[in-house]
Scaffold this active site. Structure first.
Site, PDB file in Angstrom:
ATOM      1  N   ASP A   1       0.921  -1.080  -0.064  1.00 44.64           N
ATOM      2  CA  ASP A   1      -0.043  -0.167  -0.006  1.00 44.64           C
ATOM      3  C   ASP A   1       0.756   1.113  -0.083  1.00 44.64           C
ATOM      4  OD1 ASP A   1       0.670  -0.704   2.798  1.00 44.64           O
ATOM      5  OD2 ASP A   1      -0.574   0.818   3.109  1.00 44.64           O
TER       6      ASP A   1
ATOM      7  N   GLU B   1       0.187  -0.909   5.688  1.00 47.67           N
ATOM      8  CA  GLU B   1       1.005  -0.512   6.704  1.00 47.67           C
ATOM      9  C   GLU B   1       0.884   1.012   6.995  1.00 47.67           C
ATOM     10  OE1 GLU B   1       4.656   1.314   8.275  1.00 47.67           O
ATOM     11  OE2 GLU B   1       3.859   1.755   6.588  1.00 47.67           O
TER      12      GLU B   1
HETATM   13 ZN   LIG Z   1       6.705   2.350   4.397  1.00 45.27          ZN
END
Ligand SMILES: [Zn+2]
Length: 388
Positions: free
Chosen positions: A84, A144
């Protein structure tokens, strides 16, 4: 892609990853790209969608493993990364298409170029350049950058439930300062949020003997608890407690308020756990005179733990591999914000090793192709040395 020596080129894979607009938590096909790259390399792929708990959104994750079961023995290496990316922001401010993977003068542009699709592309390319032996697993999350609730934390839990035991992990986050491998991250400080409420008795300011003002008690507590908690440790600075707000919410001038609320945050080193820290804060509060007010303290949310990976084993080998390539031993850093390494530290020693990240989260995020190739060669040298 079949095994080729020397290191397979990571640029085509990196370009394919960047062309997926995988802004958290939208997966946008990016895990399909990884699955297509890893399957011919002999990996068994498991796609895991962890559903939201307590209002969190669902997240797509991927776990790939090779050689972990069966006759192969020897150390089990884990690589972790996130597909992501943060949003591009105002696209008009970009000179290059944010999800175009345009290459100009040997530099590749696109959101995620350094944070951290290059790390993933480099690791997979490194594997493809080596003989298909040894025990390697790859844990990729698509969350994340945001809540990180249904990502690496749950992937690690799931992998443990499947019986996977890892001996060492590399997180491919940008860890370097100016050149590839000049710095690796071997630990992180922990973070704990807390709230203190001090309850007195509301009353008229003209009759203070009939009230109990909690504000002076709050002032004493703030000065007693603020500041450093230790002298630091070998690899970390001193732990530090900061008050972040003082709330009374009293709009008038003639009332002594009943309650003061204080919020605090502690950034702490490897001398503390959330439990010992909570206990120390409680003792600090109890050592002060409460002046007959009632003081309550509670930890807010789930604290992130500090960790320090052992400096022997994988960390030392990685430092040696880097020194052999660059002529310089990497700095062993514990600085910076949090990363998913904190979720892995409970299972095995973990290190962050990746690119310099001067453009991460910025417009025209970019990576020199030479850096991606150097990281690929560095990963390949480490994997070969570690699995030998
Ligand atoms: Zn990162």
């Amino acid at each position: 892609m079949t095994s080729t020596l020397p290191a397979a080129d990571p640029v085509a894979l990196l370009s394919d990853l960047i062309r997926c607009a995988s802004v958290t938590p939208t997966e946008a096909g990016v895990l399909d790209v990884i699955e297509r790259a890893l399957t011919p390399l002999g990996f068994t792929i498991t796609r895991l969608r962890f559903e939201g708990e307590g209002g969190t959104y669902p997240v797509d994750n991927l776990f790939a493993t090779r050689g972990a079961s069966g006759p192969t023995t020897g150390p089990h290496l884990l690589f972790n990364g996130h597909t992501d990316v943060v949003p591009p922001g105002d696209v008009a401010l970009w000179r290059h298409e944010p999800f175009g993977a345009e290459i100009e003068d040997g530099v590749l542009y696109g959101r995620g170029a350094v944070d951290m699709k290059s790390g993933i592309a480099a690791f997979i390319a490194a594997i493809s350049s080596l003989p298909a032996t040894g025990r390697i697993s790859i844990a990729i999350t698509n969350d994340e950058e945001a809540e990180s609730v249904n990502g690496t934390a749950r992937l690690m839990q799931w992998a443990a439930e499947q019986g996977h035991k890892f001996d060492f992990a590399i997180v491919g986050e940008p860890s370097s300062t100016t050149t590839v491998g000049d710095s690796i991250k071997i630990g992180r400080r922990g973070s704990l949020n807390g709230r203190i409420t001090i309850a007195g008795v509301q009353g008229h300011v003209a009759y203070p003997h009939k009230a109990l003002n909690p504000i002076p008690v709050a002032a004493t507590l703030i000065s007693a608890l603020s500041g450093t908690l230790d002298d630091g440790s070998e690899h970390f600075p001193a732990s530090n407690l900061e008050f972040t707000t003082v709330d009374v919410g009293n709009p008038v001038t003639n009332v002594i308020p009943a309650i003061v609320t204080l919020a605090l945050n502690v950034r702490y080193n490897d001398k503390w756990t959330p439990e010992t820290l909570e206990e120390a804060i409680r003792e600090g509060i109890e050592s002060q005179d409460d002046e007959n007010t009632r003081i309550d303290f509670e930890v807010q949310g789930t604290p992130s733990r500090s960790f320090l990976s052992p400096l022997s084993g994988g960390v030392e080998l990685l430092a040696q591999v880097i020194e052999a390539r660059t002529g310089k031993r990497p700095e062993l850093s514990t600085g910076g914000g949090t990363s998913d390494a904190r979720f892995i530290a409970a299972y095995c020693p973990v290190v962050e090793c990746g690119l310099p990240g001067p453009t991460m989260h910025k417009t025209d995020e970019c990576v020199p192709l030479a850096d991606v190739r150097e990281l690929t060669a560095l990963y390949a040298a480490f994997i070969a040395a570690y699995l030998k």
